[in-house]
Design a protein around this motif. Sequence first.
Motif, PDB file in Angstrom:
ATOM      1  N   ARG A 186     -37.756  62.543  15.481  1.00  0.00           N
ATOM      2  CA  ARG A 186     -38.078  63.767  14.744  1.00  0.00           C
ATOM      3  C   ARG A 186     -38.457  64.899  15.699  1.00  0.00           C
ATOM      4  N   ARG A 187     -39.323  64.591  16.632  1.00  0.00           N
ATOM      5  CA  ARG A 187     -39.774  65.640  17.553  1.00  0.00           C
ATOM      6  C   ARG A 187     -38.626  66.104  18.441  1.00  0.00           C
ATOM      7  N   PHE A 188     -37.844  65.149  18.881  1.00  0.00           N
ATOM      8  CA  PHE A 188     -36.758  65.519  19.767  1.00  0.00           C
ATOM      9  C   PHE A 188     -35.689  66.339  19.038  1.00  0.00           C
ATOM     10  N   MET A 189     -35.375  65.959  17.811  1.00  0.00           N
ATOM     11  CA  MET A 189     -34.317  66.637  17.066  1.00  0.00           C
ATOM     12  C   MET A 189     -34.818  67.906  16.354  1.00  0.00           C
ATOM     13  N   CYS A 190     -36.127  68.099  16.368  1.00  0.00           N
ATOM     14  CA  CYS A 190     -36.718  69.201  15.600  1.00  0.00           C
ATOM     15  C   CYS A 190     -36.424  69.028  14.113  1.00  0.00           C
ATOM     16  N   TRP A 191     -36.644  67.842  13.643  1.00  0.00           N
ATOM     17  CA  TRP A 191     -36.486  67.545  12.229  1.00  0.00           C
ATOM     18  C   TRP A 191     -37.862  67.469  11.578  1.00  0.00           C
ATOM     19  N   GLU A 192     -37.840  67.272  10.239  1.00  0.00           N
ATOM     20  CA  GLU A 192     -39.108  67.170   9.519  1.00  0.00           C
ATOM     21  C   GLU A 192     -39.269  65.770   8.936  1.00  0.00           C
TER      22      GLU A 192
END
Length: 451
Positions: free
Chosen positions: A290-296
């Motif tokens: 999530r953090r790497f992909m900038c997802w929620e």
Amino acid sequence: MQTFWLQNWRLMLSKRSRKTVVAAILLPVLVYIGVQWYMLDHLLLPSPPSRSSASGLQPLYAPGVDEKHVDIQTDNGKLTCPERRNLVFLKGMKCATSTLLGMFNRFAIKRNLSVALPMGNRIYHNWPYPMTLRDVRPTHRGVYNMILHHAVYTPAVMRALMPADTVYISIMRQPFSHLRSVFRYFNVAEIAGVSGFEQDHLAEYFSDVERYERVYKSPNAQKRWCIPDGFSVTRNLMSHCHGMPLGFPVGARDISRDAAAIDAYIRQLGRSFELVMIVEHFYESLILLRRFMCWEFKDIVFVTSNVAPTQKGIPKTKTYPRHIEEFHKRWSYADYRLYDYFNSTLWSHISRHGTGFHQEVKAFKAVQKRVEKYCLDVYSRDNQSEKLPAHTEASSKWSRRFYINAEDCRALGPQPIKMLIKMKQESEILDKALLQEDAKSADVRKYKGLC
Ligand SMILES: *[C@@H]1O[C@H](CO)[C@@H](O)[C@H](O)[C@H]1NC(C)=O
Ligand SMILES: *[C@@H]1O[C@H](CO)[C@@H](O)[C@H](O)[C@H]1NC(C)=O
Ligand SMILES: *[C@@H]1O[C@H](CO)[C@@H](O)[C@H](O)[C@H]1NC(C)=O
């Protein structure tokens, strides 16, 4: 909230200061902004996709919210980053990959992204042979955003197919636990003719592994599903999926006995893959993703799928004599090196994220539990699930408020492979001309996958 405003209001009135006048002007403005915010956040949900189209095809792609930037909470405050959308997910065997497939499917559907589809009725991109340009359906969309289905890591082909900013993601499992799952799933004992002591199929197999392997891999083996002759599922399967040269097909280079070459290959992989998740640390892996992909949070909720059932009374937790695992460590040496390397890189990534990371893992676990419960409820109601109201998750330090409805759940699972069938149905219609064009040139390859 209300009492707060009332108290303030009374205070301001009693003081009758100039501030009252300012507040009198400000308050309606604040209320207006509040209402707008409420409308945006609570009421204006993405509308369900329209159910009609000229071709009579139900559109798969729900017009979702087009969020291109996401705030990621880090220990040093908020970081705004562009959501990453192009990825190759190396779908191995028996590594929670169906669960992740459902998650990626839903992400793609929500954003109308293009998922690479295997040819014809196939479910693999030529696995366990290397992927070639012929193993992916042409698409009217003109690009692929995601490769999600079983494929051997084949960098040259994947790079040729995918946009330049594509992220490579994979997942691994502790090799002995992986072996046990693969052994059950591919019915190895039965195909190899292991008989007698049912409780100890695995022990028996490894007591005479060369002989059983020969039977399992032989062209005469019955009921072997999707596995070509000469391919071992018990030996270095994860390394094979990651493209390590291990002598398959016959005549190919084999580094399985060359420890230095194995380590060099693994380091090379580490440079090519942005993230290698670990089944045993699944939640930590998801938060890194999530953090790497900038997802929620709403992009990483999942429904567990394709977990091999317990077979013939062998409990999944059965412990095996130590010497069997020791033997397997030598037998499947490359997989243990691979796993240890990427488990340790996972934890060194995590250590760079600070203490907030573990709070986030904990918070996400609670969210996940509620979402999965809701989705199981949706599945159990079958065609009545439309009546079920959407499930809401409150905003938190790490994620905005979000909704999950019956449609989201059906994109997530419970059998993500069904979504492949739906996507192919769409492709049959929209890519018809391209597929016909493609069929004109004969496929004369010597090595073609079975599934
Ligand atoms: C999805 O993308 C395709 C092109 O790739 C476009 O033709 C189609 O209209 C889009 N659908 C929606 C619902 O936005
Ligand atoms: C992965 O590595 C971490 C940190 O070294 C260790 O604590 C953990 O036990 C390892 N996990 C497995 C399943 O081996
Ligand atoms: C729901 O499914 C049941 C059986 O699967 C069927 O009898 C019924 O007609 C369906 N209802 C609707 C509204 O489609």
